[in-house]
Design a protein around this motif. Structure first.
Motif, short mmCIF file in Angstrom:
data_model
loop_
_atom_site.label_atom_id
_atom_site.label_comp_id
_atom_site.label_asym_id
_atom_site.label_seq_id
_atom_site.Cartn_x
_atom_site.Cartn_y
_atom_site.Cartn_z
N THR A 94 15.49 25.29 -4.89
CA THR A 94 14.34 24.44 -5.27
C THR A 94 15.32 23.01 -5.24
OG1 THR A 94 15.09 24.56 -7.72
CG2 THR A 94 13.28 25.72 -6.95
N ALA A 95 14.46 21.78 -5.44
CA ALA A 95 15.20 20.45 -5.40
C ALA A 95 15.59 20.43 -6.79
CB ALA A 95 13.83 19.60 -5.01
N ARG A 96 17.07 20.17 -6.71
CA ARG A 96 17.81 19.66 -7.84
C ARG A 96 18.80 18.56 -7.55
NH1 ARG A 96 17.32 23.40 -12.04
NH2 ARG A 96 16.64 25.44 -11.04
N GLN A 150 0.76 -1.13 0.08
CA GLN A 150 0.16 0.02 -0.01
C GLN A 150 0.94 1.35 -0.10
OE1 GLN A 150 -3.39 -0.34 2.76
NE2 GLN A 150 -3.18 1.82 3.00
N ILE A 151 0.96 1.89 -0.99
CA ILE A 151 1.77 3.13 -1.29
C ILE A 151 0.97 4.25 -1.39
CG2 ILE A 151 3.47 4.08 -2.57
CD1 ILE A 151 4.32 1.24 -3.65
N GLY A 152 1.15 5.35 -0.59
CA GLY A 152 0.61 6.51 -0.83
C GLY A 152 1.32 7.70 -1.62
N VAL A 153 0.85 8.43 -2.69
CA VAL A 153 1.56 9.16 -3.41
C VAL A 153 1.23 10.67 -3.14
CG1 VAL A 153 2.70 9.73 -5.67
CG2 VAL A 153 2.18 7.53 -5.23
N THR A 154 2.01 11.32 -2.69
CA THR A 154 1.67 12.76 -2.08
C THR A 154 2.76 13.61 -2.76
OG1 THR A 154 0.62 14.34 -0.75
CG2 THR A 154 2.36 13.10 -0.07
N SER A 155 2.51 14.84 -2.64
CA SER A 155 3.42 16.07 -2.99
C SER A 155 3.22 17.23 -2.30
CB SER A 155 3.49 16.37 -4.56
OG SER A 155 2.04 17.14 -4.81
N ALA A 156 4.27 18.28 -2.21
CA ALA A 156 3.92 19.49 -1.35
C ALA A 156 2.82 20.10 -1.88
CB ALA A 156 5.21 20.33 -1.37
N LEU A 183 10.24 23.67 -3.66
CA LEU A 183 11.29 24.14 -2.72
C LEU A 183 11.99 23.21 -1.80
CD1 LEU A 183 9.72 28.05 -1.96
CD2 LEU A 183 11.84 27.09 -3.54
N VAL A 184 12.92 23.16 -1.48
CA VAL A 184 13.62 21.98 -0.44
C VAL A 184 12.96 22.28 0.85
CG1 VAL A 184 15.61 21.01 0.64
CG2 VAL A 184 15.64 21.89 -1.89
N GLU A 185 12.55 23.60 1.20
CA GLU A 185 12.00 23.93 2.37
C GLU A 185 10.71 23.50 2.48
OE1 GLU A 185 12.33 28.31 3.01
OE2 GLU A 185 10.78 28.23 4.65
N ASP A 186 9.84 23.36 1.39
CA ASP A 186 8.66 23.02 1.46
C ASP A 186 8.62 21.39 1.71
OD1 ASP A 186 7.43 25.37 1.20
OD2 ASP A 186 6.93 25.03 -1.19
N LEU A 187 9.40 20.62 1.05
CA LEU A 187 9.55 19.22 1.22
C LEU A 187 10.05 18.89 2.93
CD1 LEU A 187 11.81 18.26 -1.74
CD2 LEU A 187 9.49 17.98 -1.70
N ARG A 243 19.00 16.45 3.13
CA ARG A 243 18.46 17.33 4.46
C ARG A 243 17.30 16.86 4.99
NH1 ARG A 243 18.31 23.36 1.42
NH2 ARG A 243 16.77 23.48 3.38
N LEU A 244 16.77 15.75 3.86
CA LEU A 244 15.43 15.15 4.28
C LEU A 244 15.65 13.76 5.24
CD1 LEU A 244 13.10 15.97 1.32
CD2 LEU A 244 13.36 17.16 3.45
#
Lengths: 251, 327
Positions: B299-301, A71-77, A215-219, B309-310
């Motif tokens: 951004t993620a690159r 069971q895999i959920g796929v999401t994003s920011a 954005l990495v910050e969002d991740l 980082r994560l």
């Protein structure tokens, strides 16, 4: 968009198992079964290299068959990062490889897009079933015989309520014995208030990030909201490296 | 690092403009505008002993500033380099150039003010001194070099003459004193002889057996010798003084007359250096711009950066689908 349901006693949800059984073993005579031509999607093809990358991703997610269905959920920011494409790619790759019944459950109730991509009618779908207005509609995604899709259904103005209903329903319990693999296309986490609630549908979540846009910050925020233990990995979508391969290998 | 390279290639057109399109015309303009010519000459410097040890060119009392532990070429180069730092020398070069026909005072001033920077004196071996001069016009380069050499030789001559004049004056006073002493000795001897008739004839031997007479004879002889020696030295100094100019021109022979050795766009290399500076500045601007772009891009690159980082693995990278491939 559908209006708020009128106040009154909550409608009982139709039994999903009937639809599921019908979908897995279509019997035209079964009551409630929609015409077969509508149930089977026209064949779609995904680029082989895309499927291959999705295959690479799902194979890196640890799975023990003894623990139950995958069971895999796929999401994003945020929206527009390719989460639905990746979910479709993962489901296709898993179905093609395992030959087991595989389900793609579209839970992005506000901006579901599978109907446009695969060319089927949006309604009825999951939200309609949760509102008790229709049977659960399960589509088979040709040409694979073992890939099924439950579309999101009508857009609703109170998706949080629908998700609450979904979490209270026995849908997942009904799905798990019938599908060895379930890929859930979840709504994005940061764009909507109930993202965390929605993500509870899946034990393991794959986070999709768009190369050069997310954005990495969002991740990091998403990772914090979902919890690192549930996040099993990131898929970097839409990579477009301009650096020559030989140079990238050196770096 | 991968991020820097990726952004560099992503915005390669901008970097091409910064690195090539902008600096190239500026560099070409620099090469054209700052065109230089280089004139060169070689001077052969003789060892002072070449003139014999009797001249004042030799030894510790020889040419002023001459270091006996350095080669003639090193001594000469050192001396010329020191002269080049003096304003009077540069003015003298300017006057010489004016005398040689360079009438434009502004141009002359420009040239002589550039001499300390653009005139290079390098000892090349034990006796050879290479002199180069760079400027924007070929004829001016050679003229400046010629004038510099002539003025340098004049200065050496003047220095030698001053030194010889000093030693001549000193020797003249010495000779006069010696002459006086010799005369006195002779008078004293003659007086003694006249007062003592019948003395032996071998007076010059200084062994007459008469102590007083022997002393007078010896002293007269010594004074004569001293006088002769001093007169000889004086004569040599006077000769050197008279021939100082010839000595200097012989001791510092111009082997190769001033001529252009490099010219045009490349010249002495200074225009190339300017072009290189322009290009380096462009590289600097590009580096700053790249750093700015990388700093602004959050951004993620980079897969490794994301995973780091994560603290979760990057399961796969999915390439951007082409318009035909999209579904």
């Amino acid at each position: 968009m559908r209006a708020y349901p009128e106040a009154g006693p909550t409608k009982a949800l139709p039994d999903p198992s009937e639809s599921l059984d019908t979908a897995l073993s279509p019997r035209p005579a079964m009551p409630g079964y929609v015409a077969r031509n509508e149930d089977v999607l026209l064949g779609f093809t995904l680029p082989p290299q895309f499927i291959d990358r999705c295959r690479q991703a799902y194979l890196r997610i640890p799975h023990d068959p003894d623990d139950g269905p995958r069971q895999i959920g796929v999401t994003s920011a945020s929206h527009g990062e390719g989460k639905t494409s990746i979910a479709l790619g993962l489901a296709t790759a898993i179905a093609a490889d395992t030959l087991e019944p595989t389900l793609l459950l579209e839970c992005d109730l506000e901006r579901g897009s599978l109907d446009r991509r695969l060319g089927f009618k949006r309604t009825p779908g999951l939200s309609d079933w949760l509102d008790g207005e229709s049977r659960l509609r399960v589509l088979r995604a040709a040409p694979l015989p073992n890939l099924f899709v439950i579309p999101a259904g009508s857009a609703t103005i109170d998706p949080a309520r629908v998700f609450y209903q979904l979490s209270e329903s026995r849908l997942m319990a009904e799905l798990q014995p019938r599908f060895a693999n379930i890929v859930i296309d979840l709504p994005p986490v940061l764009d909507i208030a109930y993202g965390s609630l929605a993500s509870k549908l899946a034990d393991r979540i794959v986070l999709v990030a768009r190369y050069g846009e997310t954005l990495v910050e969002d991740l990091e925020k998403v990772s914090f909201l979902l919890g690192r233990e549930r996040l099993c990995g990131i898929i970097l979508n839409g990579t477009e490296y301009r650096t020559p391969n030989w140079l990238r290998r050196l770096l | 690092m991968a991020r820097y390279v990726d952004i560099l290639f992503r915005h390669w057109t901008r970097f091409a403009v910064i690195l090539f399109l902008l600096p190239t015309p500026i560099s070409i303009a620099t090469l054209i505008y700052f065109r230089t010519y280089q004139a060169a000459t070689d001077i052969w410097v003789e060892n002072p002993t070449y003139f014999g040890s009797s001249t004042n060119l030799v030894g510790s009392s020889g040419i002023s500033g001459w270091n006996q532990y350095l080669t003639p070429a090193q001594n000469e180069a050192d001396e010329l380099n020191q002269y080049l730092q003096t304003t009077s020398f540069l003015y003298a070069v300017g006057d010489r150039m004016a005398a040689d026909g360079m009438s434009d005072a502004k141009e002359r001033n420009k040239l002589i003010t550039s001499i300390p920077k653009n005139l290079k004196v390098t000892p090349n071996g034990s006796h050879l001194v290479a002199i180069t001069f760079s400027c924007s016009l070929a004829s001016e380069c050679t003229e400046t070099l010629k004038a510099t050499i002539v003025v340098f030789q004049d200065r050496l001559t003047e220095a030698l003459k001053a030194q010889e004049q000093l030693s001549t004056t000193f020797l003249q006073s010495q000779v006069a004193a010696a002459q006086q002493r010799s005369n006195d000795s002779e008078v004293a001897l003659q007086k003694y002889i006249s007062e003592h008739p019948g003395l032996p004839l071998t007076l010059t031997s200084g062994q007459t057996g008469i102590p007083q007479l022997d002393q007078l004879v010896t002293r007269a002889q010594q004074d004569r010798d001293t006088l002769t020696q001093l007169q000889s030295q004086l004569g040599q100094a006077q000769y050197t003084f008279a021939a100082a100019d010839q000595f200097i021109r012989t001791s510092t022979k111009v082997i190769d007359n001033p001529g252009i050795t490099a010219g045009g766009f490349l010249g002495d290399g200074s225009s190339l250096k300017r072009a290189a500076v322009v290009w380096l500045a462009a590289v600097g601007v590009a580096a700053v711009y790249l750093a700015l772009l990388v700093w602004m891009d959050k951004t993620a690159r980079d897969v490794r950066e994301l995973a780091g980082r994560l603290s979760v693995p990057v399961l796969a990278t999915v390439p951007l689908l082409t318009a035909k491939e999209r579904f």
